[in-house]
Design a protein around this motif. Structure first.
Motif, PDB file in Angstrom:
ATOM      1  N   LEU A  34       1.176  -1.463  -0.080  1.00 13.80           N
ATOM      2  CA  LEU A  34       0.082  -0.324  -0.036  1.00 13.80           C
ATOM      3  C   LEU A  34       0.724   1.077   0.156  1.00 13.80           C
ATOM      4  CD1 LEU A  34      -2.641   1.114   0.348  1.00 13.80           C
ATOM      5  CD2 LEU A  34      -2.533   1.561   2.429  1.00 13.80           C
ATOM      6  N   ILE A  35       0.516   1.884  -0.845  1.00 16.72           N
ATOM      7  CA  ILE A  35       1.557   3.493  -1.240  1.00 16.72           C
ATOM      8  C   ILE A  35       0.472   4.432  -0.875  1.00 16.72           C
ATOM      9  CG2 ILE A  35       2.746   4.408  -2.637  1.00 16.72           C
ATOM     10  CD1 ILE A  35       4.073   2.331  -2.340  1.00 16.72           C
ATOM     11  N   VAL A  36       1.255   5.292   0.564  1.00 12.62           N
ATOM     12  CA  VAL A  36       0.374   6.193   0.897  1.00 12.62           C
ATOM     13  C   VAL A  36       1.369   7.681   0.596  1.00 12.62           C
ATOM     14  CG1 VAL A  36      -0.647   8.094   2.879  1.00 12.62           C
ATOM     15  CG2 VAL A  36      -0.695   5.027   2.841  1.00 12.62           C
ATOM     16  N   ASP A  37       0.791   7.935  -0.540  1.00  9.73           N
ATOM     17  CA  ASP A  37       1.497   9.060  -1.470  1.00  9.73           C
ATOM     18  C   ASP A  37       1.155  10.669  -1.534  1.00  9.73           C
ATOM     19  OD1 ASP A  37       3.608  10.152  -3.433  1.00  9.73           O
ATOM     20  OD2 ASP A  37       1.715  11.329  -4.501  1.00  9.73           O
ATOM     21  N   ASP A  38       1.322  11.876  -0.698  1.00  8.76           N
ATOM     22  CA  ASP A  38       0.807  12.698  -0.204  1.00  8.76           C
ATOM     23  C   ASP A  38       1.456  13.705  -1.484  1.00  8.76           C
ATOM     24  OD1 ASP A  38       0.156  11.984   2.221  1.00  8.76           O
ATOM     25  OD2 ASP A  38       2.144  12.499   3.352  1.00  8.76           O
ATOM     26  N   GLY A  39       0.853  13.241  -2.757  1.00  4.87           N
ATOM     27  CA  GLY A  39       0.632  14.671  -4.024  1.00  4.87           C
ATOM     28  C   GLY A  39       1.948  15.118  -4.384  1.00  4.87           C
ATOM     29  N   SER A  40       2.249  14.486  -4.435  1.00  6.89           N
ATOM     30  CA  SER A  40       4.338  14.719  -4.769  1.00  6.89           C
ATOM     31  C   SER A  40       4.376  15.021  -6.163  1.00  6.89           C
ATOM     32  CB  SER A  40       5.243  12.866  -4.699  1.00  6.89           C
ATOM     33  OG  SER A  40       4.786  11.869  -3.696  1.00  6.89           O
ATOM     34  N   PRO A  41       5.027  15.662  -6.432  1.00  7.51           N
ATOM     35  CA  PRO A  41       5.124  16.499  -7.745  1.00  7.51           C
ATOM     36  C   PRO A  41       6.312  15.822  -8.641  1.00  7.51           C
ATOM     37  CG  PRO A  41       6.562  18.124  -6.152  1.00  7.51           C
ATOM     38  CD  PRO A  41       5.480  16.856  -5.278  1.00  7.51           C
ATOM     39  N   ASP A  42       6.429  15.517  -8.539  1.00  8.74           N
ATOM     40  CA  ASP A  42       7.708  14.221  -9.062  1.00  8.74           C
ATOM     41  C   ASP A  42       6.996  13.101 -10.275  1.00  8.74           C
ATOM     42  OD1 ASP A  42       7.621  12.356  -7.220  1.00  8.74           O
ATOM     43  OD2 ASP A  42       9.823  12.182  -7.054  1.00  8.74           O
ATOM     44  N   GLY A  43       5.888  12.789  -9.704  1.00  5.43           N
ATOM     45  CA  GLY A  43       5.608  11.802 -10.249  1.00  5.43           C
ATOM     46  C   GLY A  43       5.307  10.569 -10.068  1.00  5.43           C
ATOM     47  N   LYS A  49       1.263   4.075 -10.720  1.00  5.21           N
ATOM     48  CA  LYS A  49      -0.180   3.225 -10.933  1.00  5.21           C
ATOM     49  C   LYS A  49       0.171   2.526 -12.824  1.00  5.21           C
ATOM     50  CE  LYS A  49      -2.969   7.234 -10.425  1.00  5.21           C
ATOM     51  NZ  LYS A  49      -3.668   8.842 -10.517  1.00  5.21           N
ATOM     52  N   GLU A  50       1.553   2.700 -12.872  1.00  2.00           N
ATOM     53  CA  GLU A  50       1.965   2.027 -14.071  1.00  2.00           C
ATOM     54  C   GLU A  50       2.343   0.245 -13.132  1.00  2.00           C
ATOM     55  OE1 GLU A  50       5.262   3.560 -15.981  1.00  2.00           O
ATOM     56  OE2 GLU A  50       4.495   5.741 -16.164  1.00  2.00           O
ATOM     57  N   MET A  51       2.769   0.440 -12.433  1.00  2.00           N
ATOM     58  CA  MET A  51       3.030  -0.658 -11.807  1.00  2.00           C
ATOM     59  C   MET A  51       2.189  -1.913 -11.491  1.00  2.00           C
ATOM     60  SD  MET A  51       6.663   0.017  -9.793  1.00  2.00           S
ATOM     61  CE  MET A  51       6.839  -2.219 -10.328  1.00  2.00           C
ATOM     62  N   GLN A  52       0.351  -1.322 -10.802  1.00  2.00           N
ATOM     63  CA  GLN A  52      -0.330  -1.303 -10.572  1.00  2.00           C
ATOM     64  C   GLN A  52      -0.873  -2.612 -11.760  1.00  2.00           C
ATOM     65  OE1 GLN A  52      -2.669   1.808  -9.747  1.00  2.00           O
ATOM     66  NE2 GLN A  52      -2.846   0.704  -7.158  1.00  2.00           N
ATOM     67  N   LYS A  53      -1.066  -1.899 -13.032  1.00  2.00           N
ATOM     68  CA  LYS A  53      -1.356  -2.259 -14.186  1.00  2.00           C
ATOM     69  C   LYS A  53      -0.213  -3.898 -14.499  1.00  2.00           C
ATOM     70  CE  LYS A  53      -2.442   2.045 -16.254  1.00  2.00           C
ATOM     71  NZ  LYS A  53      -2.594   2.860 -17.201  1.00  2.00           N
ATOM     72  N   GLN A  54       1.397  -3.885 -14.487  1.00  2.00           N
ATOM     73  CA  GLN A  54       1.885  -5.030 -13.946  1.00  2.00           C
ATOM     74  C   GLN A  54       1.328  -6.316 -13.146  1.00  2.00           C
ATOM     75  OE1 GLN A  54       6.041  -3.697 -14.485  1.00  2.00           O
ATOM     76  NE2 GLN A  54       6.164  -5.721 -14.288  1.00  2.00           N
ATOM     77  N   PHE A  55       1.625  -5.576 -11.652  1.00  2.00           N
ATOM     78  CA  PHE A  55       1.225  -6.480 -10.685  1.00  2.00           C
ATOM     79  C   PHE A  55      -0.499  -5.848 -10.635  1.00  2.00           C
ATOM     80  CE2 PHE A  55       5.999  -5.591 -11.074  1.00  2.00           C
ATOM     81  CZ  PHE A  55       6.255  -6.524 -11.126  1.00  2.00           C
ATOM     82  N   ASP A  56      -1.262  -6.160 -11.110  1.00  2.00           N
ATOM     83  CA  ASP A  56      -2.930  -6.795 -10.752  1.00  2.00           C
ATOM     84  C   ASP A  56      -3.235  -7.309  -9.468  1.00  2.00           C
ATOM     85  OD1 ASP A  56      -5.462  -6.003 -10.765  1.00  2.00           O
ATOM     86  OD2 ASP A  56      -5.840  -7.526 -11.385  1.00  2.00           O
ATOM     87  N   GLY A  57      -3.590  -6.280  -8.497  1.00  2.00           N
ATOM     88  CA  GLY A  57      -3.788  -6.977  -7.241  1.00  2.00           C
ATOM     89  C   GLY A  57      -3.106  -6.799  -6.588  1.00  2.00           C
ATOM     90  N   LEU A  58      -2.048  -6.672  -6.539  1.00  2.00           N
ATOM     91  CA  LEU A  58      -0.902  -6.743  -5.923  1.00  2.00           C
ATOM     92  C   LEU A  58      -0.434  -4.794  -5.258  1.00  2.00           C
ATOM     93  CD1 LEU A  58       2.237  -9.402  -7.109  1.00  2.00           C
ATOM     94  CD2 LEU A  58      -0.391  -9.634  -5.493  1.00  2.00           C
ATOM     95  N   ILE A  59      -0.788  -4.209  -5.852  1.00  2.00           N
ATOM     96  CA  ILE A  59      -0.357  -2.655  -5.006  1.00  2.00           C
ATOM     97  C   ILE A  59      -1.468  -2.135  -5.383  1.00  2.00           C
ATOM     98  CG2 ILE A  59       1.303  -0.808  -5.525  1.00  2.00           C
ATOM     99  CD1 ILE A  59       2.980  -2.628  -7.622  1.00  2.00           C
ATOM    100  N   TYR A  60      -1.530  -1.552  -4.123  1.00  2.00           N
ATOM    101  CA  TYR A  60      -2.282  -0.361  -3.689  1.00  2.00           C
ATOM    102  C   TYR A  60      -1.816   0.846  -3.348  1.00  2.00           C
ATOM    103  CZ  TYR A  60      -4.810  -5.317  -3.143  1.00  2.00           C
ATOM    104  OH  TYR A  60      -5.441  -6.184  -3.884  1.00  2.00           O
ATOM    105  N   MET A  61      -3.255   2.336  -3.475  1.00  2.00           N
ATOM    106  CA  MET A  61      -1.985   3.453  -3.370  1.00  2.00           C
ATOM    107  C   MET A  61      -3.347   3.870  -3.177  1.00  2.00           C
ATOM    108  SD  MET A  61      -0.177   6.074  -5.680  1.00  2.00           S
ATOM    109  CE  MET A  61      -1.221   5.691  -7.178  1.00  2.00           C
ATOM    110  N   ILE A  62      -3.401   5.151  -1.844  1.00  2.00           N
ATOM    111  CA  ILE A  62      -4.370   5.890  -2.026  1.00  2.00           C
ATOM    112  C   ILE A  62      -3.276   7.642  -1.733  1.00  2.00           C
ATOM    113  CG2 ILE A  62      -5.035   7.350   0.498  1.00  2.00           C
ATOM    114  CD1 ILE A  62      -5.408   4.125   1.818  1.00  2.00           C
ATOM    115  N   GLU A  63      -4.221   7.837  -2.713  1.00  2.00           N
ATOM    116  CA  GLU A  63      -3.261   9.970  -2.896  1.00  2.00           C
ATOM    117  C   GLU A  63      -4.050  10.239  -1.683  1.00  2.00           C
ATOM    118  OE1 GLU A  63      -2.463   9.969  -7.324  1.00  2.00           O
ATOM    119  OE2 GLU A  63      -4.304   8.691  -7.435  1.00  2.00           O
ATOM    120  N   ARG A  64      -2.924  11.182  -1.516  1.00  2.00           N
ATOM    121  CA  ARG A  64      -3.289  12.335  -0.457  1.00  2.00           C
ATOM    122  C   ARG A  64      -2.878  14.179  -0.915  1.00  2.00           C
ATOM    123  NH1 ARG A  64      -1.980  11.516   5.890  1.00  2.00           N
ATOM    124  NH2 ARG A  64       0.014  11.997   5.265  1.00  2.00           N
TER     125      ARG A  64
END
Length: 242
Positions: A34-43, A49-64
């Motif tokens: 689970l990635i909790v990202d605080d609005g990183s301006p660097d991408g 999100k790219e890696m979520q497509k590669q590893f379906d169902g293993l990576i989650y993310m909450i964007e703040r």
């Protein structure tokens, strides 16, 4: 079968995020991220999100929307993990200061050895820190000594941020009453787990300072930890502290 998830707060970790995710998912234990990202301006979030497509169902993310502090990022992650039914919840940094392979050792301490919390400790077998200037090594080492003296916790690395919690620990601690957001958050979580008589195991690790990206340490964060320890001890005398 138990379910495991590692929570990684990020802010401007584009140089590290792909590597750290890939190494974690190469481990033999079944673990989600689970990635909790605080609005990183660097991408950083876009790369996840790219890696979520590669590893379906293993990576989650909450964007703040903005940078809101380490402690609040972990609290957000803890609540997510509890709601999703995970049995073991890990904390670690994105910058490779924590070796992903050590996740296995923390997991084994909780899952196989019966401990409630496993702490990746820099100081349980001496000083195991690489690439820090001596001034920071001394500051960190004696900060842990200071915390141990003030609080009475039998933990050698009180500010460590590489941990595994069994589910029952995070269910017991009132996450809405955690007061600190910087490195004092790490102390507060250990202190409350200890006050609840959970069994804590320090697992020796080698901590290697980041080689890519920028450290988030500041004097404000250090001051919160230094003075927060005294506040923690005082508040622990009150029945409703935990």
């Amino acid at each position: 079968m138990s379910k495991q998830i590692v929570i990684i707060p990020t802010y401007n970790e584009i140089e590290n995020i792909e590597g750290i995710i890939s190494e974690i998912l190469s481990l033999y234990i079944d673990i989600h991220i689970l990635i909790v990202d605080d609005g990183s301006p660097d991408g950083t979030a876009d790369k996840v999100k790219e890696m979520q497509k590669q590893f379906d169902g293993l990576i989650y993310m909450i964007e703040r929307e903005k940078k809101s502090g380490l402690g609040t990022a972990y609290i957000t992650g803890f609540k997510y993990a509890l709601a999703k039914g995970y049995d073991y919840i890990f904390e670690m940094d994105a910058d490779f200061s924590h070796n992903p392979r050590d996740l296995v050792r923390l997991f084994e301490a909780c899952k196989n050895q019966g401990f409630d919390v496993a702490v990746g400790s820099r100081y349980i077998t001496g000083v195991n820190v690489v690439n820090w200037p001596m001034s920071r090594v001394i500051m960190s080492y004696f900060a842990s000594k200071y915390v141990k003296f003030i609080t009475g916790m039998p933990i050698s690395d009180a500010t460590a941020g590489f941990k595994c919690y069994s589910r029952k620990v995070l269910e017991k601690i009132d996450l809405d009453r955690i007061r600190f957001v910087g490195y004092a958050f790490q102390i507060e979580m250990k202190f409350k787990a200890w006050k609840y008589n959970f069994q804590i195991k320090e697992v020796p690790i080698i901590f290697t300072d980041r080689t890519k990206g920028t450290s988030k340490m500041s004097t404000k964060i250090f001051a919160e930890a230094f003075f927060g320890v005294v506040r923690l001890k005082i508040m622990s005398f009150f029945q409703d502290f935990v």
